[in-house]
Design a protein around this motif. Structure first.
Motif, PDB file in Angstrom:
ATOM      1  N   GLY A  57      87.532 -73.104  -5.379  1.00 22.58           N
ATOM      2  CA  GLY A  57      86.529 -72.915  -4.334  1.00 22.58           C
ATOM      3  C   GLY A  57      85.248 -72.271  -4.801  1.00 22.58           C
ATOM      4  O   GLY A  57      84.188 -72.489  -4.198  1.00 22.58           O
ATOM      5  N   PHE A  58      85.311 -71.468  -5.864  1.00 20.82           N
ATOM      6  CA  PHE A  58      84.112 -70.756  -6.315  1.00 20.82           C
ATOM      7  C   PHE A  58      83.578 -71.253  -7.652  1.00 20.82           C
ATOM      8  O   PHE A  58      82.367 -71.360  -7.838  1.00 20.82           O
ATOM      9  N   VAL A  59      84.455 -71.541  -8.589  1.00 22.83           N
ATOM     10  CA  VAL A  59      83.975 -71.946  -9.916  1.00 22.83           C
ATOM     11  C   VAL A  59      83.342 -73.336  -9.871  1.00 22.83           C
ATOM     12  O   VAL A  59      82.270 -73.554 -10.451  1.00 22.83           O
ATOM     13  N   ALA A  60      83.975 -74.290  -9.162  1.00 22.23           N
ATOM     14  CA  ALA A  60      83.442 -75.665  -9.126  1.00 22.23           C
ATOM     15  C   ALA A  60      82.034 -75.734  -8.521  1.00 22.23           C
ATOM     16  O   ALA A  60      81.118 -76.253  -9.159  1.00 22.23           O
ATOM     17  N   PRO A  61      81.799 -75.175  -7.312  1.00 20.37           N
ATOM     18  CA  PRO A  61      80.431 -75.191  -6.781  1.00 20.37           C
ATOM     19  C   PRO A  61      79.453 -74.364  -7.626  1.00 20.37           C
ATOM     20  O   PRO A  61      78.281 -74.714  -7.727  1.00 20.37           O
ATOM     21  N   GLY A  62      79.975 -73.288  -8.246  1.00 26.65           N
ATOM     22  CA  GLY A  62      79.118 -72.459  -9.103  1.00 26.65           C
ATOM     23  C   GLY A  62      78.593 -73.239 -10.295  1.00 26.65           C
ATOM     24  O   GLY A  62      77.400 -73.173 -10.627  1.00 26.65           O
ATOM     25  N   ILE A  63      79.475 -73.984 -10.950  1.00 25.02           N
ATOM     26  CA  ILE A  63      79.060 -74.812 -12.094  1.00 25.02           C
ATOM     27  C   ILE A  63      78.118 -75.923 -11.626  1.00 25.02           C
ATOM     28  O   ILE A  63      77.122 -76.226 -12.279  1.00 25.02           O
ATOM     29  N   ALA A  64      78.406 -76.517 -10.471  1.00 19.84           N
ATOM     30  CA  ALA A  64      77.547 -77.581  -9.928  1.00 19.84           C
ATOM     31  C   ALA A  64      76.156 -77.038  -9.618  1.00 19.84           C
ATOM     32  O   ALA A  64      75.146 -77.694  -9.893  1.00 19.84           O
ATOM     33  N   ASP A  65      76.100 -75.816  -9.061  1.00 23.42           N
ATOM     34  CA  ASP A  65      74.806 -75.185  -8.763  1.00 23.42           C
ATOM     35  C   ASP A  65      74.001 -74.964 -10.031  1.00 23.42           C
ATOM     36  O   ASP A  65      72.790 -75.194 -10.067  1.00 23.42           O
ATOM     37  N   LEU A  66      74.673 -74.482 -11.082  1.00 22.15           N
ATOM     38  CA  LEU A  66      73.990 -74.261 -12.360  1.00 22.15           C
ATOM     39  C   LEU A  66      73.465 -75.571 -12.912  1.00 22.15           C
ATOM     40  O   LEU A  66      72.357 -75.643 -13.447  1.00 22.15           O
ATOM     41  N   GLY A  67      74.279 -76.617 -12.782  1.00 17.52           N
ATOM     42  CA  GLY A  67      73.898 -77.910 -13.332  1.00 17.52           C
ATOM     43  C   GLY A  67      72.694 -78.513 -12.639  1.00 17.52           C
ATOM     44  O   GLY A  67      71.969 -79.319 -13.223  1.00 17.52           O
ATOM     45  N   LYS A  68      72.451 -78.118 -11.388  1.00 18.48           N
ATOM     46  CA  LYS A  68      71.321 -78.660 -10.649  1.00 18.48           C
ATOM     47  C   LYS A  68      69.996 -78.137 -11.182  1.00 18.48           C
ATOM     48  O   LYS A  68      68.954 -78.717 -10.968  1.00 18.48           O
ATOM     49  N   GLU A  69      70.044 -76.959 -11.814  1.00 21.17           N
ATOM     50  CA  GLU A  69      68.831 -76.446 -12.467  1.00 21.17           C
ATOM     51  C   GLU A  69      68.661 -77.205 -13.771  1.00 21.17           C
ATOM     52  O   GLU A  69      69.619 -77.563 -14.437  1.00 21.17           O
TER      53      GLU A  69
END
Length: 402
Positions: A57-69
């Protein structure tokens, strides 16, 4: 009326746990004690169930958020933050190996009382998957969402993250003090409580000293890269440090951290980029605490914290810390899965880690955000050097054309 924080509740839970345990032991009546021990056993089982959910729930969206930058500065900042976290954990390991065996009797908690209180009943709640499986799944989903730039799955994952947050906030955190009470009742009845408290008072002193030393090291490196005087830079970060002590939140401290970082001469665009990102991925202070506290728990239970085992733990800790700022309870909640699968911690040991981490959470957070200031100085210097280099190249091209 202001709500009581988690730390005071944990302290109350520990005190009541010691009192109930002492009374039960002296009277030989264990009815009340066994009620709390039963609750702690069931809650520990639920904790095992929720850990993979927290990771996904936290690591997957966190990595996706980083990847958007996009851009090299993201890679540079994330790389520096990760290396800083790993170095902090490695230093904590070597300091722990040097000092902890001198102040902690190896295996002293393994010498258990003959009395072993069993819960009245247990409820088996199996996790949906193993911790390492959850980590691999989180990486796959996070990187995949970043690559395909799809919104549907990302929105689903954010909704799942919100559900897990609600569970942690409204179930895990409120009942953790009762869970800790049950653990301390058992420790008191087994005659282990004063050994535990004595050992960890010394561990706290080591943790705080290393956190201060690590801040000095970070700003020493920033001075080497940028030429900015370290003590002046640290002085400018003091408002952010004390704000973090009060809020216990890197995210809540961001406005003050931004002001302090900009006062150190970091350009606005770099500060606005690095500080929120650092609050998400740079948790060196928490890593120091988790490594030293886990080593102490292992030594007290007769386990040997080898470099190979602890370094693997530290490397994975640097990654899972991405999830920590989104979870109430921060670093230790994100690390529970690693403690369980990599260091083989049982529910009681995990409960101890929650209590130990909460007791110093303010100082760990303050170390995290103060370190963000040093990273911002380094990234700003790198960015300025790149701009100068690009200008020189552009000038050379123009001269060649003429």
């Amino acid at each position: 009326m202001k709500k009581m924080g988690l730390l005071p509740k944990l302290i109350i839970g520990i005190v009541f746990g010691i009192i109930i345990g002492a009374i039960s032991k002296s009277t030989g009546t264990y009815f009340v004690a066994k009620i709390f021990i039963t609750f702690s056993t069931i809650f520990g089982s639920f904790l095992k169930f929720i850990i993979p959910c927290i990771i996904i729930g936290f690591v997957a969206p966190g990595i996706a958020d980083l990847g958007k930058e996009s851009g090299k500065l993201l890679a540079v900042t994330a790389g520096i933050a990760y290396v800083s976290t790993v170095i902090a954990g490695t230093l904590a390991y070597f300091l722990g190996v040097s000092i902890l065996p001198k102040i902690i009797k190896v295996g002293e908690l393994a010498e258990k009382s003959k009395l072993d209180l069993k819960p009245y009943f247990t409820i088996q709640i199996d996790p949906i998957m193993g911790v390492m499986t959850a980590l691999v799944m989180a990486f796959m989903l996070g990187l995949g969402m970043s690559y395909i730039k799809g919104k549907t799955l990302f929105d689903v994952m954010k909704d799942f993250q919100n559900i897990v947050t609600l569970v942690v906030k409204n179930v895990i955190i409120p009942f953790v003090p009762v869970y800790i009470m049950g653990i301390f009742i058992k420790l008191t009845i087994a005659g282990e409580i004063f050994k535990t408290l004595k050992a960890f008072s010394s561990v706290y002193a080591i943790v705080l000293l290393l956190q201060v030393a690590y801040i000095l090291m970070q700003y020493g490196l920033a001075w080497f890269v940028s030429g900015k005087k370290p003590f002046k830079a640290i002085k400018n970060m003091i408002p952010a440090y004390f704000t973090a002590l009060g809020t216990q939140s890197s995210a809540a401290t961001i406005p003050v951290t931004l002001q302090s970082v900009k006062k150190n001469g970091v350009s606005d665009d770099i500060a606005d980029f690095v500080v929120p990102l650092g609050a998400t991925i740079h948790l060196a202070g928490d890593t120091i605490t988790l490594v030293l506290a886990s080593m102490a728990v292992m030594l007290m239970n007769g386990q040997n914290p080898t470099f190979a085992g602890m370094f693997s733990f530290i490397l994975m800790l640097g990654v899972t810390m991405v999830a920590a700022p989104g979870i109430p309870g921060g670093g230790v909640m994100a690390a529970l899965g690693l403690l369980q699968d990599m260091l083989m911690f049982n529910p009681a040991q995990q409960g101890l880690m929650i209590a130990l981490h909460a007791a110093q959470d303010s100082f760990g957070t303050a170390t995290n955000i103060t370190g963000d200031g040093a990273i911002a100085i380094i990234v700003d210097t790198i960015a300025k050097k790149r701009k100068v280099k690009n200008k020189v190249k552009l000038t050379e091209v123009k001269v060649q054309k003429v």
